[in-house]
Design a protein around this motif. Structure first.
Motif, mmCIF file in Angstrom:
data_model
loop_
_atom_site.group_PDB
_atom_site.id
_atom_site.type_symbol
_atom_site.label_atom_id
_atom_site.label_comp_id
_atom_site.label_asym_id
_atom_site.label_seq_id
_atom_site.Cartn_x
_atom_site.Cartn_y
_atom_site.Cartn_z
ATOM 1 N N GLU A 3 -12.388 32.837 37.704
ATOM 2 C CA GLU A 3 -12.151 34.084 38.435
ATOM 3 C C GLU A 3 -10.654 34.312 38.642
ATOM 4 O OE1 GLU A 3 -13.218 36.124 42.736
ATOM 5 O OE2 GLU A 3 -14.430 34.432 42.033
ATOM 6 N N ASP A 4 -9.924 33.237 38.942
ATOM 7 C CA ASP A 4 -8.475 33.358 39.131
ATOM 8 C C ASP A 4 -7.780 33.799 37.846
ATOM 9 O OD1 ASP A 4 -8.506 32.727 41.820
ATOM 10 O OD2 ASP A 4 -8.077 30.598 41.512
ATOM 11 N N ALA A 5 -8.220 33.266 36.715
ATOM 12 C CA ALA A 5 -7.631 33.653 35.436
ATOM 13 C C ALA A 5 -7.913 35.131 35.153
ATOM 14 C CB ALA A 5 -8.178 32.786 34.309
ATOM 15 N N ALA A 6 -9.124 35.592 35.451
ATOM 16 C CA ALA A 6 -9.481 36.999 35.242
ATOM 17 C C ALA A 6 -8.622 37.904 36.118
ATOM 18 C CB ALA A 6 -10.960 37.214 35.534
ATOM 19 N N LYS A 7 -8.369 37.486 37.354
ATOM 20 C CA LYS A 7 -7.525 38.273 38.263
ATOM 21 C C LYS A 7 -6.101 38.373 37.722
ATOM 22 C CE LYS A 7 -9.961 36.959 42.499
ATOM 23 N NZ LYS A 7 -9.824 36.177 43.747
ATOM 24 N N LYS A 8 -5.585 37.281 37.194
ATOM 25 C CA LYS A 8 -4.213 37.275 36.660
ATOM 26 C C LYS A 8 -4.099 38.173 35.427
ATOM 27 C CE LYS A 8 -2.417 34.389 39.584
ATOM 28 N NZ LYS A 8 -1.624 34.925 40.683
ATOM 29 N N ILE A 9 -5.095 38.113 34.559
ATOM 30 C CA ILE A 9 -5.100 38.967 33.363
ATOM 31 C C ILE A 9 -5.152 40.430 33.773
ATOM 32 C CG2 ILE A 9 -6.509 39.674 31.372
ATOM 33 C CD1 ILE A 9 -7.283 36.641 31.155
ATOM 34 N N PHE A 10 -6.064 40.743 34.708
ATOM 35 C CA PHE A 10 -6.181 42.118 35.178
ATOM 36 C C PHE A 10 -4.849 42.584 35.783
ATOM 37 C CE2 PHE A 10 -6.930 45.210 38.526
ATOM 38 C CZ PHE A 10 -7.608 46.195 37.835
ATOM 39 N N ALA A 11 -4.245 41.747 36.627
ATOM 40 C CA ALA A 11 -2.985 42.104 37.283
ATOM 41 C C ALA A 11 -1.891 42.374 36.253
ATOM 42 C CB ALA A 11 -2.557 40.993 38.241
ATOM 43 N N ARG A 12 -1.743 41.483 35.278
ATOM 44 C CA ARG A 12 -0.712 41.657 34.248
ATOM 45 C C ARG A 12 -0.930 42.964 33.487
ATOM 46 N NH1 ARG A 12 -0.933 36.925 31.769
ATOM 47 N NH2 ARG A 12 -2.613 37.564 30.390
ATOM 48 N N ASN A 13 -2.178 43.215 33.102
ATOM 49 C CA ASN A 13 -2.480 44.428 32.339
ATOM 50 C C ASN A 13 -2.315 45.689 33.183
ATOM 51 O OD1 ASN A 13 -2.991 42.856 30.098
ATOM 52 N ND2 ASN A 13 -5.202 42.845 30.405
ATOM 53 N N LEU A 14 -2.741 45.647 34.434
ATOM 54 C CA LEU A 14 -2.597 46.812 35.308
ATOM 55 C C LEU A 14 -1.116 47.143 35.495
ATOM 56 C CD1 LEU A 14 -3.734 49.015 37.118
ATOM 57 C CD2 LEU A 14 -3.858 47.327 38.971
ATOM 58 N N ASN A 15 -0.314 46.142 35.781
ATOM 59 C CA ASN A 15 1.126 46.373 35.930
ATOM 60 C C ASN A 15 1.730 46.944 34.657
ATOM 61 O OD1 ASN A 15 1.838 45.510 38.656
ATOM 62 N ND2 ASN A 15 1.141 43.492 38.008
ATOM 63 N N TYR A 16 1.308 46.421 33.519
ATOM 64 C CA TYR A 16 1.811 46.904 32.234
ATOM 65 C C TYR A 16 1.496 48.387 32.042
ATOM 66 C CZ TYR A 16 2.057 47.747 27.226
ATOM 67 O OH TYR A 16 2.343 48.299 25.992
ATOM 68 N N PHE A 17 0.233 48.778 32.280
ATOM 69 C CA PHE A 17 -0.161 50.171 32.044
ATOM 70 C C PHE A 17 0.391 51.116 33.107
ATOM 71 C CE2 PHE A 17 -3.227 48.208 29.153
ATOM 72 C CZ PHE A 17 -2.999 48.989 28.036
ATOM 73 N N LEU A 18 0.581 50.649 34.317
ATOM 74 C CA LEU A 18 1.252 51.479 35.319
ATOM 75 C C LEU A 18 2.673 51.767 34.861
ATOM 76 C CD1 LEU A 18 0.054 49.909 38.696
ATOM 77 C CD2 LEU A 18 -0.521 52.177 37.810
ATOM 78 N N ASP A 19 3.376 50.728 34.413
ATOM 79 C CA ASP A 19 4.744 50.891 33.939
ATOM 80 C C ASP A 19 4.797 51.781 32.699
ATOM 81 O OD1 ASP A 19 7.590 50.238 33.974
ATOM 82 O OD2 ASP A 19 7.171 49.055 32.181
ATOM 83 N N LEU A 20 3.900 51.542 31.768
ATOM 84 C CA LEU A 20 3.858 52.309 30.533
ATOM 85 C C LEU A 20 3.672 53.797 30.812
ATOM 86 C CD1 LEU A 20 3.775 52.088 27.389
ATOM 87 C CD2 LEU A 20 1.295 51.989 27.604
#
Length: 128
Positions: A3-20
């Motif tokens: 679950e922690d790994a899934a949260k980290k992946i989601f966080a990284r991707n969300l930050n990326y797409f917000l920035d993009l």
């Protein structure tokens, strides 16, 4: 996957797409009608939104759910673009607001209208 790994992946991707998409956490919070603190929890990997909220985020960012939930870190290390010319063009569009506007407008034109604009730009370039 934990679950922690899934949260980290989601966080990284969300930050990326917000920035993009040049969006802020506050923009997302306002769109969803939730607190900025909750969005910060998602962006830091401490919490994960529910599936219906993830779907709403995807609709807002014009992306697929897999874009937020899939670990693309290996792809990013290898390079997102398959060839160097595409990478340079994409970076130029990203760096220049006028280029972004032209790209955005052209993507919404009919093929006939786009062709007419391209011919006009070529004539303009040839006359210089």
């Amino acid at each position: 996957m934990s679950e922690d790994a899934a949260k980290k992946i989601f966080a990284r991707n969300l930050n990326y797409f917000l920035d993009l998409n040049q969006k802020r956490k506050a923009d997302l919070a306002k769109h969803l009608g939730c607190s900025s603190g909750l969005v910060t929890e998602w962006c830091s990997g401490r919490k994960m939104p529910r599936v219906n909220t993830i779907n709403e985020i995807c609709l807002w960012l014009h992306i697929e759910m897999a874009d937020l939930l899939t670990d693309t870190s290996k792809e990013q290390e290898d390079g997102y673009y398959l060839n160097e010319e595409t990478k340079k063009i994409a970076q130029a569009i990203y760096d220049n607001p006028d280029m972004r506007s032209l790209f955005d407008m052209s993507s919404k034109m009919s093929p006939e209208r786009l062709k007419a604009h391209l011919e006009f730009m070529k004539r303009l370039q040839d006359s210089e």
